[in-house]
Scaffold this active site. Structure first.
Site, PDB file in Angstrom:
ATOM      1  CG  ASP A   1      -0.206  -0.051   2.524  1.00 12.70           C
ATOM      2  OD1 ASP A   1       1.017  -0.286   2.521  1.00 12.70           O
ATOM      3  OD2 ASP A   1      -0.848   0.172   3.562  1.00 12.70           O
TER       4      ASP A   1
ATOM      5  CE  LYS B   1       0.528   1.588  12.715  1.00 14.70           C
ATOM      6  NZ  LYS B   1       1.331   0.545  12.072  1.00 14.70           N
TER       7      LYS B   1
ATOM      8  CG  ASP C   1       0.374   3.613   4.448  1.00 14.33           C
ATOM      9  OD1 ASP C   1      -0.832   3.601   4.146  1.00 14.33           O
ATOM     10  OD2 ASP C   1       0.897   2.727   5.122  1.00 14.33           O
TER      11      ASP C   1
HETATM   12  N1  GDD Z   1       0.005 -11.495   4.889  1.00 13.84           N
HETATM   13  C1  GDD Z   1      -0.345 -10.577   5.769  1.00 13.84           C
HETATM   14  N2  GDD Z   1      -0.870 -10.981   6.971  1.00 13.84           N
HETATM   15  N3  GDD Z   1      -0.199  -9.276   5.469  1.00 13.84           N
HETATM   16  C2  GDD Z   1      -0.574  -8.355   6.373  1.00 13.84           C
HETATM   17  C3  GDD Z   1      -1.122  -8.693   7.629  1.00 13.84           C
HETATM   18  C4  GDD Z   1      -1.281 -10.088   7.929  1.00 13.84           C
HETATM   19  O1  GDD Z   1      -1.765 -10.493   8.998  1.00 13.84           O
HETATM   20  N4  GDD Z   1      -1.397  -7.548   8.300  1.00 13.84           N
HETATM   21  C5  GDD Z   1      -1.034  -6.530   7.483  1.00 13.84           C
HETATM   22  N5  GDD Z   1      -0.546  -7.009   6.307  1.00 13.84           N
HETATM   23  C6  GDD Z   1      -0.049  -6.252   5.165  1.00 13.84           C
HETATM   24  C7  GDD Z   1      -0.960  -5.126   4.724  1.00 13.84           C
HETATM   25  O2  GDD Z   1      -1.841  -5.564   3.710  1.00 13.84           O
HETATM   26  C8  GDD Z   1       0.024  -4.078   4.220  1.00 13.84           C
HETATM   27  O3  GDD Z   1       0.394  -4.231   2.871  1.00 13.84           O
HETATM   28  C9  GDD Z   1       1.266  -4.330   5.038  1.00 13.84           C
HETATM   29  O4  GDD Z   1       1.147  -5.654   5.571  1.00 13.84           O
HETATM   30  C10 GDD Z   1       1.414  -3.336   6.185  1.00 13.84           C
HETATM   31  O5  GDD Z   1       0.215  -3.348   6.937  1.00 13.84           O
HETATM   32  P1  GDD Z   1      -0.563  -1.991   7.261  1.00 13.84           P
HETATM   33  O6  GDD Z   1      -1.750  -2.368   8.061  1.00 13.84           O
HETATM   34  O7  GDD Z   1      -0.751  -1.176   6.038  1.00 13.84           O
HETATM   35  O8  GDD Z   1       0.497  -1.344   8.247  1.00 13.84           O
HETATM   36  P2  GDD Z   1       0.772   0.188   8.554  1.00 13.84           P
HETATM   37  O9  GDD Z   1       0.652   1.009   7.322  1.00 13.84           O
HETATM   38  O10 GDD Z   1      -0.026   0.574   9.722  1.00 13.84           O
HETATM   39  O11 GDD Z   1       2.334   0.120   9.002  1.00 13.84           O
HETATM   40  C11 GDD Z   1       3.304  -0.536   8.189  1.00 13.84           C
HETATM   41  O12 GDD Z   1       3.648   0.260   7.065  1.00 13.84           O
HETATM   42  C12 GDD Z   1       4.256   1.540   7.370  1.00 13.84           C
HETATM   43  C13 GDD Z   1       4.604   2.211   6.068  1.00 13.84           C
HETATM   44  O13 GDD Z   1       3.456   2.382   5.306  1.00 13.84           O
HETATM   45  C14 GDD Z   1       4.562  -0.810   9.037  1.00 13.84           C
HETATM   46  O14 GDD Z   1       5.428  -1.592   8.252  1.00 13.84           O
HETATM   47  C15 GDD Z   1       5.254   0.502   9.446  1.00 13.84           C
HETATM   48  O15 GDD Z   1       6.483   0.215  10.105  1.00 13.84           O
HETATM   49  C16 GDD Z   1       5.537   1.334   8.208  1.00 13.84           C
HETATM   50  O16 GDD Z   1       6.098   2.602   8.587  1.00 13.84           O
HETATM   51 MG    MG Z   2      -0.134   0.742   5.457  1.00  8.78          MG
END
Ligand code: GDD
Ligand code: MG
Length: 324
Positions: free
Chosen positions: A104, A155, A213
């Site tokens: 994403d 976070k 993001d």
């Molecule tokens: N396979 C799988 N299983 N994928 C997952 C799961 C799971 O249980 N949970 C989340 N994901 C995938 C999401 O679809 C997404 O592509 C990615 O892992 C990160 O999850 P998000 O839910 O979008 O996390 P975020 O945006 O709050 O935080 C993450 O991204 C940030 C940057 O955009 C973290 O990696 C942060 O450290 C980072 O800064």
């Molecule tokens: Mg994300």
């Protein structure tokens, strides 16, 4: 090299659209956000493995009909395993090292250069970083010498963030990192695994041009603007028979004769914008209809949404089939 793409999240921050469509298949600047992430991968990648979960079947069906530059395989999770659990579940036969991409994120990033930096410095991994004003919704790093990452906190409360440099979700890891991930339960890579790897050397790769993001409505529309401004949204302009500024990315079968457009619009497959209607800074998904003299601004409209004649929709996220 191979790549694991994490694509199993629920997309809760994009509900109600994500009740019917996985976040990664929402089109921005003319194609699903997943494909903008995949575009960043170098040509010499051997295989892309999608670690799927929520709505795995929809993603599998889409990638079957829309192949990329490399073989794509999906590995679904029966129950959500978290980011690390998803990596491990999808990690059989992984290359050493391997790319790890969130599905994403929108960025200008040279992943070949990321791999070259990792090869030069060694260590457990190398993480792309981007500097933001408010790091609290992300993974935040602190630095030691030479861009070695000294601390990583996921976070943190705003007052406790150690810097404004965040994990951009595009990284590369030594294969044995997968072996450290416990099986049989949900595991967060960012919270439970990355901090323990820092002692072995994890380095930063600073991105400079743009990054976002696309996981919330505001940021998704901002990400779309970034892509268009970078020329990644197609030819620009407006669809045949329409007027206004654009850029508009019109996907297969979308029509808009007699309509007008401001900047940054995606018209999903089969979307119809009727004469006299106006759309700007929005995403209209498959088969949306905007009737005559209606206006859509700063909104995300799910599949088959209908905006009735003369109505105005502004700053809204509407789920599949809603009439506004
Ligand atoms: N396979 C799988 N299983 N994928 C997952 C799961 C799971 O249980 N949970 C989340 N994901 C995938 C999401 O679809 C997404 O592509 C990615 O892992 C990160 O999850 P998000 O839910 O979008 O996390 P975020 O945006 O709050 O935080 C993450 O991204 C940030 C940057 O955009 C973290 O990696 C942060 O450290 C980072 O800064
Ligand atoms: Mg994300």
């Amino acid at each position: 090299m191979k790549a694991i793409v994490l694509i199993g999240g629920f997309g809760t921050r994009l509900r109600p659209i994500t009740y019917s469509v996985p976040k990664q298949l929402i089109p921005i600047a003319g194609k699903p956000m997943l494909y903008h992430v995949l575009d960043l991968l170098p040509d010499d990648v051997e295989e892309v493995v999608l670690a799927t979960g929520y709505k795995a079947d929809a993603i599998e069906a889409y990638v079957r009909t829309h192949p990329g530059r490399w073989p794509i395989r999906t590995v679904p999770e029966a129950t959500p395993l978290g980011t690390a659990g998803g990596m491990r579940n999808a990690g059989a036969g992984m290359s050493d090292p391997f790319y790890l991409l969130n599905s994403d994120v929108i960025a200008a990033a040279d992943l070949g250069a990321l791999a070259a930096l990792h090869a030069r410095r060694g260590g457990a991994g190398t993480i792309s970083l981007f500097e933001v004003d408010d790091p609290s919704p992300y993974g935040v790093v602190s630095f030691g010498d030479d861009d070695r990452i000294a601390g990583f906190v996921e976070k943190p409360p705003a007052a406790e963030a150690p810097s404004r440099w965040i994990n951009a979700g595009l990284s590369i890891w030594r294969r044995d990192v997968l072996d450290r991930i416990p099986t049989g339960r949900e595991v967060s890579f960012e919270k439970e695994i990355v901090p323990g790897l820092l002692a072995e050397g994890v380095y930063g790769f600073r991105l400079s041009r743009y990054w976002d993001d696309a996981g919330t409505p505001d940021r998704l529309l901002h990400a779309q603007q970034l892509l268009f401004d970078d020329g990644r949204g197609g030819k620009g302009g407006v669809p045949p028979g329409a007027r206004g500024t654009g850029p508009v990315a019109a996907m297969a079968g979308a029509t808009a004769r007699g309509a007008s457009f401001g900047p940054y619009v995606t018209l999903g497959p089969g979307a119809v914008v009727e004469p006299g209607a106006h759309v700007e800074r929005s995403v209209l998904m498959d088969d949306v209809v905007v009737e005559r003299e209606a206006t859509v601004v700063g909104s995300l409209l799910g599949p088959k949404v209908r905006v009735r004649a003369g109505h105005r929709v502004q700053g809204q996220v509407l789920g599949e089939g809603v009439e506004a």
